[in-house]
Design a protein around this motif. Structure first.
Motif, PDB file in Angstrom:
ATOM      1  N   GLU A 196     152.845  17.336 115.716  1.00 55.02           N
ATOM      2  CA  GLU A 196     153.050  18.784 115.803  1.00 55.02           C
ATOM      3  C   GLU A 196     152.602  19.480 114.532  1.00 55.02           C
ATOM      4  OE1 GLU A 196     157.167  19.205 116.840  1.00 55.02           O
ATOM      5  OE2 GLU A 196     156.810  18.507 118.901  1.00 55.02           O
ATOM      6  N   ARG A 197     152.847  18.821 113.422  1.00 53.53           N
ATOM      7  CA  ARG A 197     152.413  19.349 112.137  1.00 53.53           C
ATOM      8  C   ARG A 197     152.535  18.245 111.101  1.00 53.53           C
ATOM      9  NH1 ARG A 197     156.596  21.155 108.529  1.00 53.53           N
ATOM     10  NH2 ARG A 197     158.634  20.935 109.492  1.00 53.53           N
ATOM     11  N   PHE A 198     151.925  18.470 109.962  1.00 52.63           N
ATOM     12  CA  PHE A 198     152.066  17.543 108.848  1.00 52.63           C
ATOM     13  C   PHE A 198     151.981  18.327 107.548  1.00 52.63           C
ATOM     14  CE2 PHE A 198     147.546  17.517 109.922  1.00 52.63           C
ATOM     15  CZ  PHE A 198     146.951  17.753 108.699  1.00 52.63           C
ATOM     16  N   GLU A 199     152.562  17.752 106.528  1.00 58.32           N
ATOM     17  CA  GLU A 199     152.500  18.298 105.178  1.00 58.32           C
ATOM     18  C   GLU A 199     151.937  17.213 104.280  1.00 58.32           C
ATOM     19  OE1 GLU A 199     156.599  19.085 104.336  1.00 58.32           O
ATOM     20  OE2 GLU A 199     156.711  20.725 105.791  1.00 58.32           O
ATOM     21  N   TYR A 200     151.243  17.610 103.235  1.00 57.50           N
ATOM     22  CA  TYR A 200     150.775  16.609 102.287  1.00 57.50           C
ATOM     23  C   TYR A 200     150.736  17.193 100.893  1.00 57.50           C
ATOM     24  CZ  TYR A 200     146.116  18.764 102.209  1.00 57.50           C
ATOM     25  OH  TYR A 200     145.068  19.632 102.061  1.00 57.50           O
ATOM     26  N   GLU A 201     150.740  16.282  99.933  1.00 57.80           N
ATOM     27  CA  GLU A 201     150.555  16.652  98.535  1.00 57.80           C
ATOM     28  C   GLU A 201     149.575  15.663  97.918  1.00 57.80           C
ATOM     29  OE1 GLU A 201     153.916  16.041  95.868  1.00 57.80           O
ATOM     30  OE2 GLU A 201     154.707  14.502  97.208  1.00 57.80           O
ATOM     31  N   GLU A 202     148.813  16.144  96.972  1.00 55.21           N
ATOM     32  CA  GLU A 202     147.845  15.308  96.273  1.00 55.21           C
ATOM     33  C   GLU A 202     148.585  14.449  95.244  1.00 55.21           C
ATOM     34  OE1 GLU A 202     144.553  15.343  96.985  1.00 55.21           O
ATOM     35  OE2 GLU A 202     144.690  17.023  98.381  1.00 55.21           O
ATOM     36  N   LEU A 203     148.191  13.197  95.156  1.00 53.44           N
ATOM     37  CA  LEU A 203     148.760  12.270  94.181  1.00 53.44           C
ATOM     38  C   LEU A 203     147.644  11.699  93.316  1.00 53.44           C
ATOM     39  CD1 LEU A 203     151.123  10.193  96.512  1.00 53.44           C
ATOM     40  CD2 LEU A 203     151.755  12.123  95.043  1.00 53.44           C
ATOM     41  N   GLU A 204     148.042  11.032  92.256  1.00 54.69           N
ATOM     42  CA  GLU A 204     147.079  10.351  91.394  1.00 54.69           C
ATOM     43  C   GLU A 204     146.532   9.124  92.120  1.00 54.69           C
ATOM     44  OE1 GLU A 204     147.116   8.066  87.106  1.00 54.69           O
ATOM     45  OE2 GLU A 204     148.484   9.755  87.415  1.00 54.69           O
ATOM     46  N   VAL A 205     145.234   8.925  92.047  1.00 58.15           N
ATOM     47  CA  VAL A 205     144.586   7.778  92.680  1.00 58.15           C
ATOM     48  C   VAL A 205     145.046   6.495  91.981  1.00 58.15           C
ATOM     49  CG1 VAL A 205     142.352   6.651  93.055  1.00 58.15           C
ATOM     50  CG2 VAL A 205     142.585   9.121  93.409  1.00 58.15           C
ATOM     51  N   LEU A 206     145.339   5.465  92.784  1.00 55.37           N
ATOM     52  CA  LEU A 206     145.731   4.164  92.250  1.00 55.37           C
ATOM     53  C   LEU A 206     144.510   3.250  92.218  1.00 55.37           C
ATOM     54  CD1 LEU A 206     149.099   3.509  94.129  1.00 55.37           C
ATOM     55  CD2 LEU A 206     148.755   4.522  91.866  1.00 55.37           C
ATOM     56  N   SER A 207     144.152   2.791  91.059  1.00 53.97           N
ATOM     57  CA  SER A 207     142.951   1.957  90.934  1.00 53.97           C
ATOM     58  C   SER A 207     143.191   0.517  91.377  1.00 53.97           C
ATOM     59  CB  SER A 207     142.442   1.979  89.494  1.00 53.97           C
ATOM     60  OG  SER A 207     143.437   1.484  88.630  1.00 53.97           O
ATOM     61  N   ASN A 208     144.450   0.082  91.444  1.00 48.55           N
ATOM     62  CA  ASN A 208     144.737  -1.314  91.780  1.00 48.55           C
ATOM     63  C   ASN A 208     145.134  -1.519  93.250  1.00 48.55           C
ATOM     64  OD1 ASN A 208     147.181  -0.014  91.587  1.00 48.55           O
ATOM     65  ND2 ASN A 208     148.240  -1.702  90.596  1.00 48.55           N
ATOM     66  N   GLU A 209     145.016  -0.505  94.073  1.00 45.87           N
ATOM     67  CA  GLU A 209     145.379  -0.629  95.481  1.00 45.87           C
ATOM     68  C   GLU A 209     144.143  -1.031  96.289  1.00 45.87           C
ATOM     69  OE1 GLU A 209     148.349   1.971  97.851  1.00 45.87           O
ATOM     70  OE2 GLU A 209     146.381   2.902  98.046  1.00 45.87           O
ATOM     71  N   ASN A 210     144.274  -2.080  97.113  1.00 45.44           N
ATOM     72  CA  ASN A 210     143.096  -2.551  97.837  1.00 45.44           C
ATOM     73  C   ASN A 210     143.353  -2.882  99.305  1.00 45.44           C
ATOM     74  OD1 ASN A 210     144.540  -4.886  97.593  1.00 45.44           O
ATOM     75  ND2 ASN A 210     143.166  -5.837  96.120  1.00 45.44           N
ATOM     76  N   SER A 211     144.471  -2.412  99.867  1.00 46.52           N
ATOM     77  CA  SER A 211     144.757  -2.680 101.269  1.00 46.52           C
ATOM     78  C   SER A 211     145.618  -1.556 101.844  1.00 46.52           C
ATOM     79  CB  SER A 211     145.476  -4.019 101.433  1.00 46.52           C
ATOM     80  OG  SER A 211     146.758  -3.955 100.821  1.00 46.52           O
TER      81      SER A 211
END
Length: 89
Positions: free
Chosen positions: A69-84
């Motif tokens: 129906e709707r969604f909200e989002y916020e920008e976060l800092e990119v994680l360099s160690n995330e791979n999945s």
């Protein structure tokens, strides 16, 4: 590359939403996670390029049993160690 924290509202629990997000994210090469919340919403952190993220959101809106129906989002800092991408329980 960007990272967003989403909250999805609507018919998003009990309809395969988390699995669908997981499958789409993996297919699109996105990283992050998705999990149900006790209030009936679904929370997700999704990382990738804007086009891939927008494609995931557009695909969710076209799913048969899911109704965002709707969604909200916020920008976060990119994680360099995330791979999945994973489903959190």
């Amino acid at each position: 590359m960007l990272r967003r924290h989403y909250i999805f509202y609507g018919r998003v629990q009990g309809v395969g939403f988390r699995y669908t997000v997981y499958q789409l994210a993996r297919h699109l090469g996105l990283t992050g996670w998705v999990r149900n919340q006790s209030d009936g919403t679904v929370e997700a952190c999704i990382q990738g390029n804007l086009q891939q993220i927008n494609q995931l959101i557009a695909s969710l809106k076209q799913e048969r049993f899911i109704r965002v129906e709707r969604f909200e989002y916020e920008e976060l800092e990119v994680l360099s160690n995330e791979n999945s991408f994973e489903v959190k329980y």
